[in-house]
Every structure is written in C-alpha cells, then in structure tokens.
Design a protein around this motif. Structure first.
Motif, PDB file in Angstrom:
ATOM      1  N   SER A   1      36.424  47.516  43.353  1.00 49.42           N
ATOM      2  CA  SER A   1      37.804  47.644  42.908  1.00 49.42           C
ATOM      3  C   SER A   1      38.146  46.475  42.003  1.00 49.42           C
ATOM      4  O   SER A   1      37.779  45.336  42.298  1.00 49.42           O
ATOM      5  CB  SER A   1      38.737  47.672  44.118  1.00 49.42           C
ATOM      6  OG  SER A   1      40.080  47.753  43.715  1.00 49.42           O
ATOM      7  N   TYR A   2      38.814  46.778  40.900  1.00 47.04           N
ATOM      8  CA  TYR A   2      39.257  45.722  40.000  1.00 47.04           C
ATOM      9  C   TYR A   2      40.681  45.313  40.372  1.00 47.04           C
ATOM     10  O   TYR A   2      41.555  46.155  40.605  1.00 47.04           O
ATOM     11  CB  TYR A   2      39.236  46.203  38.554  1.00 47.04           C
ATOM     12  CG  TYR A   2      37.851  46.203  37.935  1.00 47.04           C
ATOM     13  CD1 TYR A   2      37.059  47.348  37.963  1.00 47.04           C
ATOM     14  CD2 TYR A   2      37.340  45.046  37.342  1.00 47.04           C
ATOM     15  CE1 TYR A   2      35.792  47.347  37.404  1.00 47.04           C
ATOM     16  CE2 TYR A   2      36.075  45.044  36.781  1.00 47.04           C
ATOM     17  CZ  TYR A   2      35.300  46.199  36.811  1.00 47.04           C
ATOM     18  OH  TYR A   2      34.051  46.191  36.258  1.00 47.04           O
ATOM     19  N   CYS A   3      40.898  43.999  40.415  1.00 48.36           N
ATOM     20  CA  CYS A   3      42.232  43.478  40.694  1.00 48.36           C
ATOM     21  C   CYS A   3      42.407  42.186  39.899  1.00 48.36           C
ATOM     22  O   CYS A   3      41.596  41.260  40.029  1.00 48.36           O
ATOM     23  CB  CYS A   3      42.402  43.215  42.193  1.00 48.36           C
ATOM     24  SG  CYS A   3      44.023  42.600  42.661  1.00 48.36           S
ATOM     25  N   ALA A   4      43.437  42.156  39.088  1.00 41.17           N
ATOM     26  CA  ALA A   4      43.722  40.966  38.270  1.00 41.17           C
ATOM     27  C   ALA A   4      42.492  40.527  37.481  1.00 41.17           C
ATOM     28  O   ALA A   4      42.238  39.333  37.324  1.00 41.17           O
ATOM     29  CB  ALA A   4      44.218  39.837  39.160  1.00 41.17           C
ATOM     30  N   GLY A   5      41.730  41.489  36.986  1.00 53.76           N
ATOM     31  CA  GLY A   5      40.589  41.172  36.150  1.00 53.76           C
ATOM     32  C   GLY A   5      39.314  40.854  36.893  1.00 53.76           C
ATOM     33  O   GLY A   5      38.274  40.625  36.271  1.00 53.76           O
ATOM     34  N   TYR A   6      39.343  40.810  38.205  1.00 55.79           N
ATOM     35  CA  TYR A   6      38.152  40.530  38.989  1.00 55.79           C
ATOM     36  C   TYR A   6      37.691  41.797  39.698  1.00 55.79           C
ATOM     37  O   TYR A   6      38.494  42.657  40.054  1.00 55.79           O
ATOM     38  CB  TYR A   6      38.425  39.439  40.028  1.00 55.79           C
ATOM     39  CG  TYR A   6      38.633  38.076  39.425  1.00 55.79           C
ATOM     40  CD1 TYR A   6      39.916  37.624  39.118  1.00 55.79           C
ATOM     41  CD2 TYR A   6      37.550  37.248  39.138  1.00 55.79           C
ATOM     42  CE1 TYR A   6      40.107  36.380  38.543  1.00 55.79           C
ATOM     43  CE2 TYR A   6      37.734  35.996  38.574  1.00 55.79           C
ATOM     44  CZ  TYR A   6      39.007  35.576  38.282  1.00 55.79           C
ATOM     45  OH  TYR A   6      39.213  34.343  37.709  1.00 55.79           O
ATOM     46  N   TRP A   7      36.399  41.865  39.898  1.00 55.25           N
ATOM     47  CA  TRP A   7      35.799  43.019  40.563  1.00 55.25           C
ATOM     48  C   TRP A   7      35.441  42.621  41.971  1.00 55.25           C
ATOM     49  O   TRP A   7      34.790  41.604  42.200  1.00 55.25           O
ATOM     50  CB  TRP A   7      34.556  43.472  39.801  1.00 55.25           C
ATOM     51  CG  TRP A   7      33.900  44.698  40.360  1.00 55.25           C
ATOM     52  CD1 TRP A   7      34.254  45.995  40.124  1.00 55.25           C
ATOM     53  CD2 TRP A   7      32.766  44.753  41.227  1.00 55.25           C
ATOM     54  NE1 TRP A   7      33.417  46.851  40.788  1.00 55.25           N
ATOM     55  CE2 TRP A   7      32.487  46.121  41.460  1.00 55.25           C
ATOM     56  CE3 TRP A   7      31.956  43.789  41.824  1.00 55.25           C
ATOM     57  CZ2 TRP A   7      31.432  46.546  42.282  1.00 55.25           C
ATOM     58  CZ3 TRP A   7      30.907  44.202  42.622  1.00 55.25           C
ATOM     59  CH2 TRP A   7      30.668  45.565  42.847  1.00 55.25           C
TER      60      TRP A   7
END
Length: 125
Positions: free
Chosen positions: A101-107
């Motif tokens: 899942s991607y969140c705030a540009g992080y995976w």
C-alpha cells in the motif's frame, strides 16, 4: 490472485548448489513483492528472502551470503540460487506473492497473500 508453482527442487549433496524456481502470473509492476519461505519437517514455516518490485532484496540470516533471490527480466519467474547447501537446509520451499500500500509516497508491504504448493529440497550428507 497470483498463480504460483515451484519447480527445480530435488536431492543435492551437502556443499552443492541448486536453483529452484517459481513461475508467477502477472502482477502490478509497481506494487508487489515475492518471497521464499521454507518448512522443515516438524518445524514452523519460516521466511527466507524477499524481492520487492523496485529490486530491493531482504534475507534472513540463514540465507544471507549463501542463497540469492532473483527474477528473470520478464518478471515472471522467481529464482532461489542455493549455494553451499547444508543438511539443515532440507525442507519444503515455498514461494509467495503479495502487494503493498502506498501512503504519503512510501510503499508499505502487506502480508503475503498467495502461495505455491512447494518444492522439496533434500540435502544428503
């Protein structure tokens, strides 16, 4: 889901090499990870190595330096190059697939969701 099938297991002498592999179905090229696990008789399944969609690899201590996880260029086959094999490497080896899942540009990885039926590796001493 992903269809995973392991092949290339077998019996190998202690100190030898083997390269089991796992064929995988299509996955999102920007969101997946593939892993190798193993389960010896009478023991719990344990994680061994992971490769992420960006090529980053991770290893547990018993695989680091001896085994290598890799994919082919088409990203449809996952390999586990096993070198300097020891008798305690005898186990059923499984490949697994998962997404993240991607969140705030992080995976962030999610738990592995798909598993192959396994391939037996037996080491003779």
């Amino acid at each position: 889901g992903a269809n995973l099938v392991e092949s290339g297991g077998g019996t190998v002498e202690s100190g030898g090499s083997l390269r089991p592999y796992c064929t995988t179905s299509y996955h999102n090229p920007d969101n997946y990870r593939l892993g190798w696990f193993r389960q010896a008789q009478g023991r719990q399944r344990e994680w061994g190595a992971t490769i992420v969609h960006n090529g980053v690899t991770h290893y547990t201590d018993f695989m680091k330096g001896r085994f290598a996880i890799a994919q082919d260029n088409a990203k449809t086959t996952l390999y586990l190059q096993m070198n300097s094999i020891q008798p305690n490497d005898t186990a059923m080896y499984y490949c697994a697939s998962g997404v993240g899942s991607y969140c705030a540009g992080y995976w962030y990885p999610l738990p592995f969701s798909w598993w192959g039926p396994g391939a037996q590796v037996t080491v003779s001493s």
